[in-house]
Design a protein around this motif. Structure first.
Motif, PDB file in Angstrom:
ATOM      1  N   ASP A1049       0.830  -1.217   0.000  1.00 26.69           N
ATOM      2  CA  ASP A1049       0.000   0.000   0.000  1.00 26.69           C
ATOM      3  C   ASP A1049       0.858   1.258   0.000  1.00 26.69           C
ATOM      4  OD1 ASP A1049      -2.226  -1.594   0.014  1.00 26.69           O
ATOM      5  OD2 ASP A1049      -2.420  -1.597   2.204  1.00 26.69           O
ATOM      6  N   VAL A1050       1.965   1.217   0.751  1.00 24.92           N
ATOM      7  CA  VAL A1050       2.846   2.383   0.767  1.00 24.92           C
ATOM      8  C   VAL A1050       3.447   2.602  -0.616  1.00 24.92           C
ATOM      9  CG1 VAL A1050       4.927   3.375   1.766  1.00 24.92           C
ATOM     10  CG2 VAL A1050       3.329   2.129   3.218  1.00 24.92           C
ATOM     11  N   GLY A1051       3.857   1.515  -1.267  1.00 25.15           N
ATOM     12  CA  GLY A1051       4.410   1.660  -2.613  1.00 25.15           C
ATOM     13  C   GLY A1051       3.400   2.186  -3.601  1.00 25.15           C
ATOM     14  N   THR A1052       2.133   1.784  -3.447  1.00 30.56           N
ATOM     15  CA  THR A1052       1.092   2.290  -4.342  1.00 30.56           C
ATOM     16  C   THR A1052       0.888   3.788  -4.171  1.00 30.56           C
ATOM     17  OG1 THR A1052       0.006   0.140  -4.248  1.00 30.56           O
ATOM     18  CG2 THR A1052      -1.298   1.994  -5.052  1.00 30.56           C
ATOM     19  N   SER A1053       1.013   4.266  -2.948  1.00 30.59           N
ATOM     20  CA  SER A1053       0.765   5.690  -2.645  1.00 30.59           C
ATOM     21  C   SER A1053       2.043   6.487  -2.538  1.00 30.59           C
ATOM     22  CB  SER A1053      -0.027   5.807  -1.338  1.00 30.59           C
ATOM     23  OG  SER A1053      -1.193   5.027  -1.365  1.00 30.59           O
ATOM     24  N   VAL A1054       3.161   5.955  -3.049  1.00 25.53           N
ATOM     25  CA  VAL A1054       4.435   6.608  -2.805  1.00 25.53           C
ATOM     26  C   VAL A1054       4.494   7.992  -3.447  1.00 25.53           C
ATOM     27  CG1 VAL A1054       5.562   5.596  -4.820  1.00 25.53           C
ATOM     28  CG2 VAL A1054       6.935   6.262  -2.845  1.00 25.53           C
ATOM     29  N   GLU A1055       3.873   8.169  -4.618  1.00 27.24           N
ATOM     30  CA  GLU A1055       3.912   9.485  -5.264  1.00 27.24           C
ATOM     31  C   GLU A1055       3.129  10.518  -4.458  1.00 27.24           C
ATOM     32  OE1 GLU A1055       5.806  10.378  -7.656  1.00 27.24           O
ATOM     33  OE2 GLU A1055       6.597   8.351  -7.875  1.00 27.24           O
ATOM     34  N   GLU A1056       1.968  10.121  -3.917  1.00 33.66           N
ATOM     35  CA  GLU A1056       1.199  11.039  -3.069  1.00 33.66           C
ATOM     36  C   GLU A1056       1.970  11.357  -1.797  1.00 33.66           C
ATOM     37  OE1 GLU A1056      -2.962   9.968  -2.581  1.00 33.66           O
ATOM     38  OE2 GLU A1056      -2.750   8.518  -4.199  1.00 33.66           O
ATOM     39  N   ILE A1057       2.649  10.330  -1.239  1.00 32.68           N
ATOM     40  CA  ILE A1057       3.438  10.565  -0.027  1.00 32.68           C
ATOM     41  C   ILE A1057       4.574  11.543  -0.336  1.00 32.68           C
ATOM     42  CG2 ILE A1057       4.971   9.456   1.633  1.00 32.68           C
ATOM     43  CD1 ILE A1057       3.240   6.930   1.342  1.00 32.68           C
ATOM     44  N   LYS A1058       5.254  11.357  -1.472  1.00 35.86           N
ATOM     45  CA  LYS A1058       6.346  12.272  -1.832  1.00 35.86           C
ATOM     46  C   LYS A1058       5.820  13.688  -2.035  1.00 35.86           C
ATOM     47  CE  LYS A1058       9.568  11.328  -4.676  1.00 35.86           C
ATOM     48  NZ  LYS A1058      10.339  10.921  -5.867  1.00 35.86           N
ATOM     49  N   ALA A1059       4.668  13.819  -2.681  1.00 36.59           N
ATOM     50  CA  ALA A1059       4.108  15.156  -2.917  1.00 36.59           C
ATOM     51  C   ALA A1059       3.781  15.841  -1.603  1.00 36.59           C
ATOM     52  CB  ALA A1059       2.871  15.056  -3.804  1.00 36.59           C
ATOM     53  N   ALA A1060       3.183  15.120  -0.671  1.00 36.67           N
ATOM     54  CA  ALA A1060       2.842  15.716   0.624  1.00 36.67           C
ATOM     55  C   ALA A1060       4.094  16.088   1.395  1.00 36.67           C
ATOM     56  CB  ALA A1060       1.976  14.748   1.422  1.00 36.67           C
ATOM     57  N   LEU A1061       5.111  15.215   1.379  1.00 36.33           N
ATOM     58  CA  LEU A1061       6.356  15.524   2.084  1.00 36.33           C
ATOM     59  C   LEU A1061       7.066  16.710   1.433  1.00 36.33           C
ATOM     60  CD1 LEU A1061       7.655  11.896   2.687  1.00 36.33           C
ATOM     61  CD2 LEU A1061       6.771  13.458   4.412  1.00 36.33           C
ATOM     62  N   THR A1062       7.046  16.784   0.109  1.00 37.98           N
ATOM     63  CA  THR A1062       7.667  17.923  -0.573  1.00 37.98           C
ATOM     64  C   THR A1062       6.950  19.217  -0.237  1.00 37.98           C
ATOM     65  OG1 THR A1062       8.338  16.470  -2.384  1.00 37.98           O
ATOM     66  CG2 THR A1062       8.317  18.833  -2.829  1.00 37.98           C
ATOM     67  N   GLN A1063       5.618  19.162  -0.162  1.00 36.82           N
ATOM     68  CA  GLN A1063       4.845  20.354   0.198  1.00 36.82           C
ATOM     69  C   GLN A1063       5.185  20.834   1.600  1.00 36.82           C
ATOM     70  OE1 GLN A1063       0.579  19.835  -0.066  1.00 36.82           O
ATOM     71  NE2 GLN A1063       0.230  21.357   1.524  1.00 36.82           N
ATOM     72  N   ALA A1064       5.363  19.910   2.522  1.00 37.67           N
ATOM     73  CA  ALA A1064       5.612  20.299   3.911  1.00 37.67           C
ATOM     74  C   ALA A1064       7.041  20.760   4.129  1.00 37.67           C
ATOM     75  CB  ALA A1064       5.281  19.131   4.842  1.00 37.67           C
ATOM     76  N   THR A1065       7.995  20.141   3.439  1.00 33.83           N
ATOM     77  CA  THR A1065       9.403  20.421   3.736  1.00 33.83           C
ATOM     78  C   THR A1065      10.078  21.322   2.722  1.00 33.83           C
ATOM     79  OG1 THR A1065      10.100  18.444   2.521  1.00 33.83           O
ATOM     80  CG2 THR A1065       9.597  18.184   4.864  1.00 33.83           C
ATOM     81  N   LYS A1066       9.475  21.486   1.531  1.00 34.27           N
ATOM     82  CA  LYS A1066      10.087  22.256   0.445  1.00 34.27           C
ATOM     83  C   LYS A1066      11.479  21.712   0.088  1.00 34.27           C
ATOM     84  CE  LYS A1066       6.609  25.114   0.562  1.00 34.27           C
ATOM     85  NZ  LYS A1066       5.864  24.461   1.628  1.00 34.27           N
ATOM     86  N   THR A1067      11.622  20.395   0.155  1.00 40.41           N
ATOM     87  CA  THR A1067      12.877  19.730  -0.171  1.00 40.41           C
ATOM     88  C   THR A1067      12.642  18.731  -1.287  1.00 40.41           C
ATOM     89  OG1 THR A1067      12.513  17.973   1.446  1.00 40.41           O
ATOM     90  CG2 THR A1067      13.680  19.939   2.211  1.00 40.41           C
ATOM     91  N   SER A1068      13.758  18.187  -1.786  1.00 40.11           N
ATOM     92  CA  SER A1068      13.684  17.066  -2.721  1.00 40.11           C
ATOM     93  C   SER A1068      13.725  15.778  -1.911  1.00 40.11           C
ATOM     94  CB  SER A1068      14.848  17.101  -3.710  1.00 40.11           C
ATOM     95  OG  SER A1068      14.797  18.275  -4.485  1.00 40.11           O
ATOM     96  N   VAL A1069      12.769  14.892  -2.176  1.00 35.91           N
ATOM     97  CA  VAL A1069      12.632  13.665  -1.408  1.00 35.91           C
ATOM     98  C   VAL A1069      13.233  12.515  -2.211  1.00 35.91           C
ATOM     99  CG1 VAL A1069      11.035  12.120  -0.231  1.00 35.91           C
ATOM    100  CG2 VAL A1069      10.543  14.576  -0.333  1.00 35.91           C
ATOM    101  N   TYR A1070      14.217  11.828  -1.612  1.00 41.16           N
ATOM    102  CA  TYR A1070      14.858  10.678  -2.232  1.00 41.16           C
ATOM    103  C   TYR A1070      14.529   9.446  -1.396  1.00 41.16           C
ATOM    104  CZ  TYR A1070      17.575  14.295  -4.592  1.00 41.16           C
ATOM    105  OH  TYR A1070      17.953  15.380  -5.324  1.00 41.16           O
TER     106      TYR A1070
END
Length: 1299
Positions: A1049-1070
């Motif tokens: 499930d995490v892998g399926t939603s990984v793009e949404e998770i990256k987008a939310a983390l990028t929005q909160a941190t203003k960083t590049s997520v690797y």
């Protein structure tokens, strides 16, 4: 003995030897030599080349006035330079060279040509070192001119001028001057003595355009000169007052000549500082005040405040400061400022109302009024002021005396409010809408309110009545009853014809809002029709444009707009009705030849009508108009078929008509009224069987020649002559027979007007004319006729396509002179051609770049194409020049076209490697995460361009140097990157690849220096470099996020998770990996995600920083929680540190437990020993005789009455304890002591515990105070023992009450 015969024998031999020795000869090319002027002295200049048949020893020599320049080897002929050459001194000279073999000598003259080199720098000639200019000098004016000369030739002698520096070096002065190619220094921006600078110093330099010197292309520059420019201040600025405005107060009783205030102005031209004089103008009270030359304003006449009530107790006037001298425009330089003087007074007025704008009110008593009129839209929003109310409340008093209150009354006061509620002096009064529901046009269109102004001190008041007219608002838009209308109109309708007047829109609003304006929107037919804006009547605007045959239907958009701009539209479809306005049109002309008696006429008259098909307007009817011979023919009225009724007889035709019958056929339509067209049909009846050919001379035909034939027969039947024309091209001519007299006929050869000869097609006709006798014998005579066509210059010239093939020219002054030649041809004889340049088209990569290349090439009249501006040719600006040319025949007959069709000569500009590569700007930050990057993976990239083309513009990349920079700034060389090249749309991309594994535990920056170099086929390559910073992030910044869902499930939603983390941190997520947690672990999370959060500068987030940033963004936090985010754990790399911390913590706890246990054992041991001693003391007391009682007090803790011994517990003297005897019973003390001892050493209840006591046991006596405690608490402060220790504590474990 003499031998006289011997000389006779030797002389012939000697003569044969001399004759056999032929002289040496210089080679034919030894006539001239070209030497560069920078040839070093001592260098080889040339060799003397000689041809000697005997190959014997030769002696070489150089002579002449300029022979000193060279030294020659007499044996080898090698010539070296002995003295320096100078092209500028001597461009060429002659020397005499000679060679001899000892017997014969050859001598000739050689020309030495000196070739110029760039060995001279430009030199300024009489430079201007100081100049003064006015600050008003116009932009573009020449300030001064310099001249630098360079004696070199070619580009080495072309001088260019440069401004190296301008002092003072400011943004204003950087581009203040520019220098032209001719050395003129031009003012490029405006000067200002006051705002910019009063002087400038330029550093000028002159350089040549470069040339060879010592086999190197060098540019020579002059020594700089430093002209000084002084800016002369001009009186172009007006003076300025020190302050923007002046104000003061003065009592109305101030005596004359009282100083009120002082004004001061200064000259705006600092370099002039002219004398100023002051004057007063525009005073509201002339004569009340005066100003002196010192700027002091004084009272000049008695003051009266009562005259200033309408002027807010102020006197305003302008003080003007004027310079003594005129400015540069011949005008007075002056400036004015307003001075406001307030005259003070007392409160003696009440507020009044005025109908004016506050700024324009004069406040005279005559202007005060108590009635006003205003307007307001119905249902306007609350707090909106009513319109057209210019009410001002005014109290001329000051301060509290001029303060007044405003209130509202009247029948409609509940619907409105007044603003402001309180004012001082004067105020704009606004009546505001308070209740918009009460402001209703339908209920009441006029409302009344009263505005009351009350003096806050004297309570005097004034009342003004305001009549408010309500305005209906535009709350409806006009509407048409139908969305579209079909209309019809005759196509011949005149201008102004009404198309429709019945289409109207409706709007329920009144007044302006209900007034509808009609208009036609731009589109199909807008130029043909128009609409009356008021009535909506649609009429024909231009009837001349109506033509059903061109356009049968018009689609118009009629728009209705009310006064408020609301609109509606409807579609008008106007169909044009056909009108019989087109007469029939007949195709072609009709000339028919028919033989008499046997020939028949059968021809269809073809015609058409442009009116509407299948109507009477286009239906055609054919008829034959009456004529002399019309009865012999008939025409079908429907088909137009023309036939002869009977045989045709030439003899029945009037001889003057020569066998021609002209019929008139009328073609009519069936319209109302009918329209018709008439056409003539010419029928020529030819003689049969005679061969007479009668030609009708057409108007404009040309007579070519005449032949004449005779027949000697005496009868008319036998001497009648007819002519027949034959031969090649005979159809271009007609032969007309004319009878001159009996037996004599003439054949006239005509060129019909509709036949056009072409010299270029056929310039000669060989015709045969047969003269025949129509008798049975068919006798004939033949004559040859040769027709020569005279050429007329009627053909336009043509361009030779082969000469228009594209050519190539290199840029930047590489080529000069003629580069192509345009060739033209003309088939006419006597033509005189010239080539003309029609246009020049400049393109770059297929796009038009305007007139950039207009002057690069020129075309001569003979077609030669020359390079006109070789230095200006620039491939980067224009890569294709198309010369549009044409040929012009100067001798063309004016009746014919003299120009050829335009031709294009494409000139391709070839690129020269004159541009270095350049890197494109890139704001990306490159970050390397060693844990994620694998060998041969791209970690960064650069992009570069080269304005050149082909090989000159192709770029190759290389890594010059790579350093690893640690956090402390230490640099270490690194060899772990390589670069590959690709290209896209003219941009070369260098991809930097990692070729080795990186250490994930270190953090720093890889500084990579990349070089971009072009690859020219000729000449040295050009290059550019750039340094990139590749930031690394070590594994210490790896963050683990735990999720309540599994890894799928995490892998399926990984793009949404990256987008939310990028929005909160203003960083590049690797993201590193996603794994499930151990199911045996007692945690709520089911999976985790390891990732790095990296900023653009290479820094990364830790776990705590990430947690804070996620919590700060509630939107991202909510989304992450919905995606299953749970607790956040440390990164995997922190586990060893965490384990170490746990072990250290456990060891600390264990050590603390051991310390506590040791202390507890020690304390218990001491307590046990103390109780043992107490028990021994108790036994001793029991053994004491009952009657023996010691007179000394008992020792606490022992019950021993010994005044000499110390207390065994406290080690104190008995007199220090101040002990009072206890009243406790001995048996109770024993029991209690026994129980306490039991308590301390047993884990079960003792026998004497309260739970096990019998009901008949003795009740517990009243608790007595603990003796030792009482003693210690009652001791005097500061009491110490033998060792100086102070005992002021209470130990509950040491309870002596049991003893």
């Amino acid at each position: 003995m003499a031998r006289p015969w011997l000389p006779c024998l030797l002389l012939p031999a000697l003569m044969m030897s001399v004759a056999a020795n032929r002289p040496p000869k210089f080679l034919p090319n030894m006539t001239s030599v070209i030497l560069p002027e920078d040839l070093p002295v001592g260098s080889e200049a040339f060799w003397l080349a000689v041809e000697d048949p005997e190959n014997g020893p030769l002696t070489y020599n150089i002579a002449g006035t300029n022979a000193y320049f060279f030294s020659v080897s007499q044996t080898t002929g090698q010539v070296k330079l002995a003295s320096a050459l100078d092209f500028e001194t001597l461009k060429f000279f002659r020397i005499s060279i000679s060679v001899t073999d000892g017997h014969n000598k050859d001598q000739k003259e050689m020309v030495v040509v000196i070739e110029d080199r760039n060995d001279n720098a430009p030199v300024f000639q009489d430079p201007v070192l100081s100049i003064s200019i006015n600050e008003t000098l116009p932009v573009g004016s020449v300030v001064f001119s310099v001249l630098a000369t360079d004696p070199d030739t070619g580009s080495a002698g072309v001088v260019k001028y440069y401004i190296e520096k301008v002092i003072p070096s400011t943004l204003d002065s950087k581009h203040l001057f520019k220098i032209l190619e001719n050395g003129s220094v031009v003012l490029n921006d405006s000067l200002s003595y006051n705002n910019k600078s009063a002087f400038y110093q330029l550093e000028l330099k002159a350089c040549d355009s470069g040339g060879l010197f010592n086999n190197t292309n060098v540019t020579q520059c002059s020594q700089p000169i430093f002209p000084f420019i002084s800016v002369i201040d001009q009186p172009d600025l007006d003076p300025q007052f020190v302050r923007e405005f002046y104000s003061a107060s003065v009592s109305e009783d101030a005596p004359v000549n009282t100083s009120v205030l002082m004004v001061q102005a200064v000259d705006g031209d600092r370099g002039i500082n002219d004398v100023l004089t002051y004057s007063i103008s525009n005073s509201t009270r002339p004569g009340w005040f005066a100003v002196g030359d010192d700027g002091v304003i004084r009272v000049s006449s008695p003051l009266d405040r009562e005259q200033l009530r309408e002027e807010n107790e102020e006197v305003q006037f302008q003080v003007t400061a004027t310079e003594m001298n005129l400015n540069i425009y011949g005008q007075e330089a002056k400036v004015s400022t307003w001075v406001t003087l307030t005259v003070l007074d007392v409160n003696d007025h009440k507020p009044e109302f005025y109908n004016c704008v506050l700024e324009d009110c004069s406040f005279t008593p005559q202007e005060a009024q108590d009635t006003f009129t205003a307007y307001v839209d119905e249902h306007v929003s609350a707090r909106i002021p009513i319109d057209n109310l210019t009410m001002v409340a005014y109290d001329p008093d000051k301060g509290n005396n001029g303060t007044f209150l405003l209130s509202l009354g009247g029948p409609d006061a509940g619907a409105f409010s007044v603003s402001p509620g309180r004012a001082a002096g004067s105020a704009d009064v606004q009546v505001l809408v308070r209740n918009s529901e009460m402001v209703d046009y339908e209920n009441k269109n006029v409302m009344l309110v009263q505005v009351v102004a009350t003096d806050s001190v004297s309570k005097k008041s004034s009342i003004a009545t305001v009549t408010i007219h309500l305005t209906d608002i535009n709350d409806h838009r006009p509407t048409f009853p139908e969305r579209s209308y079909n209309l019809s109109l005759l196509e011949d309708s005149a201008t102004g014809t009404v198309v429709t007047s019945s289409i109207h829109a409706e709007d329920p609003d009144t007044g302006e809002w209900g007034r509808i304006t009609y208009s036609l929107l731009l589109g199909n037919g807008a130029e043909v029709f128009e609409v009356d804006p008021t009535s909506g009547t649609v009429t024909v605007k231009d009837g001349m444009l109506l033509d059903r045959e061109k356009q049968a239907v018009y689609y118009l958009t009629l728009q209705a707009t009310d006064g408020g701009g609301l609109s509606d539209t409807t579609m008008l479809q106007i169909y044009l009705l056909d009108v019989n306005d087109n007469a029939p049109v007949v195709y072609g002309s009709y000339n028919i030849f028919v033989q008499e008696e046997k020939g028949n006429v059968s021809v269809i008259i073809e015609a058409y009508d442009n009116d509407e098909r299948d109507t009477n307007n286009s239906r055609l009817v054919f008829s034959l108009l009456p004529g002399p011979y019309s009865q012999n023919f008939s025409v079908d009225p429907n088909t137009g078929l023309l036939r002869n009724v009977g045989p045709l007889d030439r003899e029945a035709i009037d001889l003057a008509l020569e066998g021609r019958i002209v019929l008139t056929v009328r073609v009519s339509d069936c319209g109302v009224p009918p329209l018709s067209t008439e056409v003539n049909v010419t029928i020529t009846v030819e003689v049969w069987p005679a061969l007479w050919t009668v030609w009708v001379e057409c108007p404009g035909a040309a007579l070519v020649g005449i032949v004449e034939a005779r027949d000697a027969d005496q009868t008319e039947a036998n001497n009648r002559i007819s002519f027949v024309l034959s031969g090649t091209g005979a159809n271009n001519f007609m032969l007309r027979g004319v009878v001159l007299e009996f037996g004599v006929a003439q054949g006239q050869l005509w060129l019909p007007s509709d036949v056009s000869l072409d010299y270029e097609v056929q310039d000669f006709f060989q015709l045969v004319v047969n003269a025949e006798n129509p008798g049975p014998q068919e006798l004939e005579a033949t004559a040859g006729v040769n027709v020569t066509v005279v050429d007329v210059n009627d053909e336009p010239p043509t361009l030779d396509e082969a000469s228009l093939q594209g050519i190539s020219v290199a840029e930047n002054g590489t080529q000069h002179g003629e580069v192509a030649k345009v060739v033209a041809h003309d088939v006419d004889s006597g033509s005189k051609l010239e080539i003309q340049l029609v246009n020049v088209i400049c393109t770059k990569a297929g796009a038009d770049v305007g007139s950039l290349c207009q002057g690069w090439f020129s075309v001569a009249a003979n077609g030669s194409v020359y390079i006109n501006q070789s230095e200006a040719i620039d491939y980067e600006a224009c890569d294709l020049v198309t010369l549009v040319v044409r040929a012009y025949d100067l001798n063309t007959d004016p009746r014919f076209q003299a120009y050829s069709k335009n031709g294009n000569l494409p000139i391709t500009i070839e690129d020269v490697n004159d541009n270095a590569p350049y890197f494109l700007p890139d704001d990306r930050t490159f970050v390397i995460i060693p844990e994620l990057v694998l060998p041969n993976q791209q970690v960064a990239s650069v992009r570069a361009r080269d304005a050149d083309s082909g090989r000159n513009g192709e770029i190759q990349f290389s890594i010059v140097q790579t350093d690893f920079i640690t956090k402390d700034g230490t640099k270490t060389p690194f060899q772990g990157f390589q670069i590959t090249k690709s290209s896209e749309a003219g941009v070369f991309i260098g991809s930097i690849l990692l070729v080795t594994n990186l250490d994930p535990t270190i953090q720093g920056t890889y500084q990579v220096t990349v070089k971009a170099q072009d690859m020219p086929s000729v000449g040295p390559p050009l290059e550019a470099t750039i340094s990139l910073n590749l930031f690394t992030v070590d594994e210490g910044y790896r963050v683990r996020l735990q999720f309540s869902t599994d890894k799928v499930d995490v892998g399926t939603s990984v793009e949404e998770i990256k987008a939310a983390l990028t929005q909160a941190t203003k960083t590049s997520v690797y993201i590193v990996n996603i794994q499930d947690l151990d199911s045996s672990a007692r945690v709520q999370a089911r999976s985790y995600l390891d990732a790095y959060f990296v900023f653009s500068n290479g820094t990364a987030l830790t776990l705590n920083e990430l947690s804070l940033m996620i919590r700060a963004d509630q939107g991202a936090l909510t989304q992450l929680l919905q995606l299953g985010l749970g607790s956040q754990g440390n990164q995997e790399s922190d586990q060893p540190k965490l384990l170490t911390g746990v072990i250290i913590g456990l060891a600390g706890v264990l050590l603390l437990v051991l310390v506590v246990m040791v202390l507890s054992i020690v304390c218990m041991r001491k307590s046990y020993h103390r109780k043992i001693r107490a028990m021994k003391a108790s036994r001793e007391a029991q053994n004491t005789a009952a009657g023996i009682v010691s007179s000394a007090p008992a020792i606490p803790g022992t019950n021993m009455y010994n005044t000499e011994r110390a207390n065994p517990v406290l080690n104190l003297l008995t007199n220090d304890l101040e002990y009072l005897d206890s009243s406790n019973e001995m048996d109770l003390d024993y029991a209690q002591l026994h129980c306490r001892a039991w308590d301390d050493h047993s884990i079960i209840d003792p026998p004497c515990s309260p739970q096990q006591q019998s009901p008949s046991s003795t009740p517990e006596p009243h608790a007595e105070p603990e003796p030792l405690k009482e003693v210690l608490s009652g001791r005097k402060a500061g009491l110490t023992g033998q060792h100086g220790q102070s005992y002021s504590f209470t130990n509950p474990g040491l309870d002596t009450s049991h003893l």
